[in-house]
Design a protein around this motif. Structure first.
Motif, mmCIF file in Angstrom:
data_model
loop_
_atom_site.group_PDB
_atom_site.id
_atom_site.type_symbol
_atom_site.label_atom_id
_atom_site.label_comp_id
_atom_site.label_asym_id
_atom_site.label_seq_id
_atom_site.Cartn_x
_atom_site.Cartn_y
_atom_site.Cartn_z
ATOM 1 N N ILE A 47 0.856 -1.195 0.000
ATOM 2 C CA ILE A 47 0.000 0.000 0.000
ATOM 3 C C ILE A 47 0.888 1.240 0.000
ATOM 4 C CG2 ILE A 47 -1.729 1.263 1.346
ATOM 5 C CD1 ILE A 47 -2.527 -1.538 2.468
ATOM 6 N N ARG A 48 0.493 2.212 -0.790
ATOM 7 C CA ARG A 48 1.257 3.461 -0.812
ATOM 8 C C ARG A 48 0.340 4.625 -0.434
ATOM 9 N NH1 ARG A 48 2.453 5.064 -7.165
ATOM 10 N NH2 ARG A 48 0.296 5.604 -7.749
ATOM 11 N N LYS A 49 0.982 5.649 0.130
ATOM 12 C CA LYS A 49 0.235 6.842 0.516
ATOM 13 C C LYS A 49 0.470 7.911 -0.529
ATOM 14 C CE LYS A 49 -0.803 9.831 4.438
ATOM 15 N NZ LYS A 49 -0.458 10.193 5.847
ATOM 16 N N GLN A 102 -3.606 3.964 -1.276
ATOM 17 C CA GLN A 102 -3.873 3.326 -2.576
ATOM 18 C C GLN A 102 -3.291 1.916 -2.605
ATOM 19 O OE1 GLN A 102 -1.745 4.674 -6.145
ATOM 20 N NE2 GLN A 102 -3.733 4.859 -7.173
ATOM 21 N N LEU A 103 -4.162 0.965 -3.052
ATOM 22 C CA LEU A 103 -3.731 -0.419 -3.260
ATOM 23 C C LEU A 103 -3.640 -0.656 -4.765
ATOM 24 C CD1 LEU A 103 -3.188 -3.364 -2.376
ATOM 25 C CD2 LEU A 103 -5.678 -3.715 -2.376
ATOM 26 N N ARG A 104 -2.475 -1.182 -5.209
ATOM 27 C CA ARG A 104 -2.272 -1.464 -6.632
ATOM 28 C C ARG A 104 -1.866 -2.933 -6.804
ATOM 29 N NH1 ARG A 104 2.284 1.671 -8.811
ATOM 30 N NH2 ARG A 104 3.170 1.275 -6.741
ATOM 31 N N TRP A 105 -2.319 -3.508 -7.917
ATOM 32 C CA TRP A 105 -1.913 -4.876 -8.244
ATOM 33 C C TRP A 105 -1.938 -5.088 -9.752
ATOM 34 C CZ3 TRP A 105 -6.662 -3.503 -6.495
ATOM 35 C CH2 TRP A 105 -7.802 -4.022 -7.141
ATOM 36 N N GLN A 161 -6.171 -0.613 -9.455
ATOM 37 C CA GLN A 161 -5.954 0.085 -8.190
ATOM 38 C C GLN A 161 -7.283 0.428 -7.536
ATOM 39 O OE1 GLN A 161 -6.468 3.543 -7.271
ATOM 40 N NE2 GLN A 161 -7.600 3.990 -9.168
ATOM 41 N N GLU A 162 -7.257 0.521 -6.213
ATOM 42 C CA GLU A 162 -8.416 0.938 -5.434
ATOM 43 C C GLU A 162 -7.949 1.933 -4.371
ATOM 44 O OE1 GLU A 162 -10.731 -2.167 -3.728
ATOM 45 O OE2 GLU A 162 -10.793 -3.348 -5.589
ATOM 46 N N PRO A 163 -8.595 3.080 -4.223
ATOM 47 C CA PRO A 163 -8.232 4.049 -3.182
ATOM 48 C C PRO A 163 -9.039 3.801 -1.900
ATOM 49 C CG PRO A 163 -9.755 5.051 -4.727
ATOM 50 C CD PRO A 163 -9.514 3.653 -5.218
ATOM 51 N N LEU A 212 -8.452 -0.102 6.085
ATOM 52 C CA LEU A 212 -9.303 -0.589 5.004
ATOM 53 C C LEU A 212 -8.471 -1.104 3.832
ATOM 54 C CD1 LEU A 212 -12.112 2.145 4.968
ATOM 55 C CD2 LEU A 212 -12.268 -0.192 5.831
ATOM 56 N N ALA A 213 -7.394 -0.377 3.529
ATOM 57 C CA ALA A 213 -6.536 -0.791 2.424
ATOM 58 C C ALA A 213 -5.869 -2.136 2.741
ATOM 59 C CB ALA A 213 -5.487 0.282 2.141
ATOM 60 N N ASP A 214 -5.415 -2.288 4.003
ATOM 61 C CA ASP A 214 -4.791 -3.550 4.413
ATOM 62 C C ASP A 214 -5.786 -4.713 4.323
ATOM 63 O OD1 ASP A 214 -2.182 -2.790 4.948
ATOM 64 O OD2 ASP A 214 -2.646 -2.142 6.987
ATOM 65 N N ALA A 215 -7.046 -4.472 4.723
ATOM 66 C CA ALA A 215 -8.061 -5.527 4.678
ATOM 67 C C ALA A 215 -8.302 -5.991 3.242
ATOM 68 C CB ALA A 215 -9.352 -5.022 5.306
ATOM 69 N N ARG A 216 -8.365 -5.023 2.345
ATOM 70 C CA ARG A 216 -8.592 -5.388 0.938
ATOM 71 C C ARG A 216 -7.384 -6.123 0.362
ATOM 72 N NH1 ARG A 216 -11.369 -7.624 -2.764
ATOM 73 N NH2 ARG A 216 -11.306 -6.668 -4.847
ATOM 74 N N ARG A 217 -6.192 -5.674 0.743
ATOM 75 C CA ARG A 217 -4.996 -6.346 0.252
ATOM 76 C C ARG A 217 -4.950 -7.784 0.757
ATOM 77 N NH1 ARG A 217 0.346 -7.517 1.317
ATOM 78 N NH2 ARG A 217 1.743 -7.242 -0.484
ATOM 79 N N SER A 218 -5.364 -8.001 2.006
ATOM 80 C CA SER A 218 -5.392 -9.358 2.567
ATOM 81 C C SER A 218 -6.345 -10.261 1.790
ATOM 82 C CB SER A 218 -5.808 -9.309 4.038
ATOM 83 O OG SER A 218 -4.836 -8.625 4.804
#
Length: 468
Positions: free
Chosen positions: A11-13, A22-25, A33-35, A41-47
């Motif tokens: 995750i980057r700020k 922001q989560l990117r893949w 990407q999803e903001p 919240l970003a960590d949960a989505r990345r998990s």
């Protein structure tokens, strides 16, 4: 398109007040990407995405999300999906099969709902689905649509379909196979709650199985067939005929004679029932017989005891007008489980030769060559010939016999005819051919009689062994 080529970045700020995280893949080289407003919240989505990759789940190339998420987001309801399935099957299905699909799904779909609150009666729901949602008609452009989209349905039908549309479960919910148990229970029962016949249950479950296989294999709306993960067994169907109620030759002849005693309609239908008994035709096949299907010996005293032949090549099973392409209450089709152009040759004894010859001389034929027709023209209906048959039973049987299933329906004449052939010592392979059965089916239906003939065969073989 699916792929396992997935890379998920940390995750980057970024400089954003509304969604700074922001989560990117990458999915097959394309970036997604999803903001998020918070890092949690970003960590949960990345998990979630990492878990999907660890579980070996493919990602959808177009949307970048795991396939399970895509199924959930795009999943139709069972009601929507069933309607689409009916329209897909309609053009290539026989009318009888269309009706069977409609009947089975009309029982199954109302069980796949999220609530019963405010539900119409089961009878109303089945009527709404069977007669409206699962019948197809063509619109002005010739496109197949559900009947209720083209015709104004009664208010209770519209209300029932609206309730079902609002409460039908999504297809992907059946990833929990237990949700299918009420469906199987419903298919096993009649509307009044009593158990359905084994063959009926097997037929309906087969329709459900085909529907679920289509859902999984062709549409990809479920990852597996939930029917295969349930500890539920389709009832065994005992195909063997109960010969206690099959008329013997004397009774069969008496019943056919009693048909003739019933005035003009009875006289017209005598040869119809004669064809079922002496040629072992199915009623739907007898209804389609034409003059040129018969090869009769010369009408001379010298040929009075010569056998004839009938070429059975068409069947006209009854089905509701809403299931046929031309709106007739029957469909024209080939022989059961045979190609459209297949036919079978059945030798017919002199008694049927005389019966058919007299019938054609007295009544002629319909414009299409058929030798039997209904009181109002067209195909002779099952209601008509069953009523005549019921009256014949009342004439011939005692009160005690009439209360039993003895000769209860006309098709038992066909069983009587086939039984007579077997008992006369005809080769089972030839019997199966004449009756339009496979040998395997003949042995399943007539196992008891065939077993009885084994003793006769054993005696013949034993005599042959002792004489050599």
């Amino acid at each position: 398109m699916k792929t396992y080529n997935v890379r998920i970045w940390s995750i980057r700020k970024r400089n954003s007040k509304s969604a700074p995280y922001q989560l990117r893949w990458l999915v097959n080289g394309a970036e997604f990407q999803e903001p998020f407003t918070t890092k949690t919240l970003a960590d949960a989505r990345r998990s979630q995405l990492v878990t999907a990759t660890k579980n070996g789940e493919p990602f959808d190339v177009a949307t970048g999300v795991p396939v399970s998420e895509l199924r959930e987001a795009t999943s139709p309801t069972w009601y929507e999906h069933a309607r689409a399935y009916v329209l897909m099957k309609w053009p290539r299905a026989a009318a009888k099969h269309r009706a069977s699909i409609g009947e089975s799904l009309a029982i199954a779909v109302p069980t796949l709902v999220s609530t019963r609150r405010g539900a119409p009666s089961q009878a109303t729901l089945r009527k709404a689905l069977y007669q409206w949602a699962f019948r197809a008609v063509r619109n002005a452009d010739g496109v197949l649509v559900s009947r209720h989209e083209m015709e104004e349905a009664p208010a209770e039908i519209r209300s029932a379909l609206a309730w079902l549309s609002a409460n039908s479960r999504k297809v992907n919910e059946l990833e929990n196979p237990d949700l299918l148990r009420p469906t199987l229970d419903a298919l096993s029962l009649l509307l009044n709650g009593t158990p359905a016949a084994e063959n009926t249950v097997r037929r309906k479950v087969m329709v459900l199985s085909n529907f679920l296989r289509y859902t999984v294999d062709e549409k990809g709306l479920l990852p597996f067939n939930p029917l295969l993960r349930l500890d539920w067994t389709t009832p065994e169907a005992d195909g063997e005929i109960d010969f206690r109620y099959v008329p013997d030759p004397a009774l069969a002849r008496s019943l056919i004679a009693a048909v003739r005693q019933q005035g003009a309609r009875g006289e017209h239908l005598e040869a119809f029932f004669g064809s079922i008994y002496y040629a072992a035709t199915r009623p739907s096949e007898a209804a389609a017989l034409k003059e040129w299907d018969f090869v009769l010996p010369p009408d001379t005293p010298e040929a009075a005891e010569i056998w004839g032949e009938v070429l059975v090549e068409e069947s006209r099973p009854e089905v509701g007008r809403g299931w046929t392409n031309d709106g007739t209450p029957y469909e024209k089709r080939g022989l059961k489980h045979r190609t459209r152009k297949a036919y079978r040759s059945v030798p017919i004894p002199p008694v049927l030769v005389r019966m058919v010859r007299a019938h054609i001389a007295a009544y002629g034929t319909a414009p299409d060559g058929r030798i039997f027709w209904g009181a109002r023209g067209g195909r002779v209906s099952s209601t008509e010939y069953c009523n005549v048959w019921a009256d014949a039973r009342a004439i011939v049987l005692s009160d005690e016999e009439a209360r039993t299933p003895l000769a209860e329906v006309p098709r038992l004449l066909r069983s009587a005819g086939v039984s007579l052939w077997i008992k006369a010592g005809a080769d089972p392979v030839e019997v199966a051919r004449r009756a339009g059965h496979s040998v395997a089916v003949l042995f399943r239906f007539y196992a008891r009689i065939l077993r009885g003939q084994q003793a006769v065969a054993n005696q013949q073989i034993d005599s042959a062994l002792k004489s050599t």
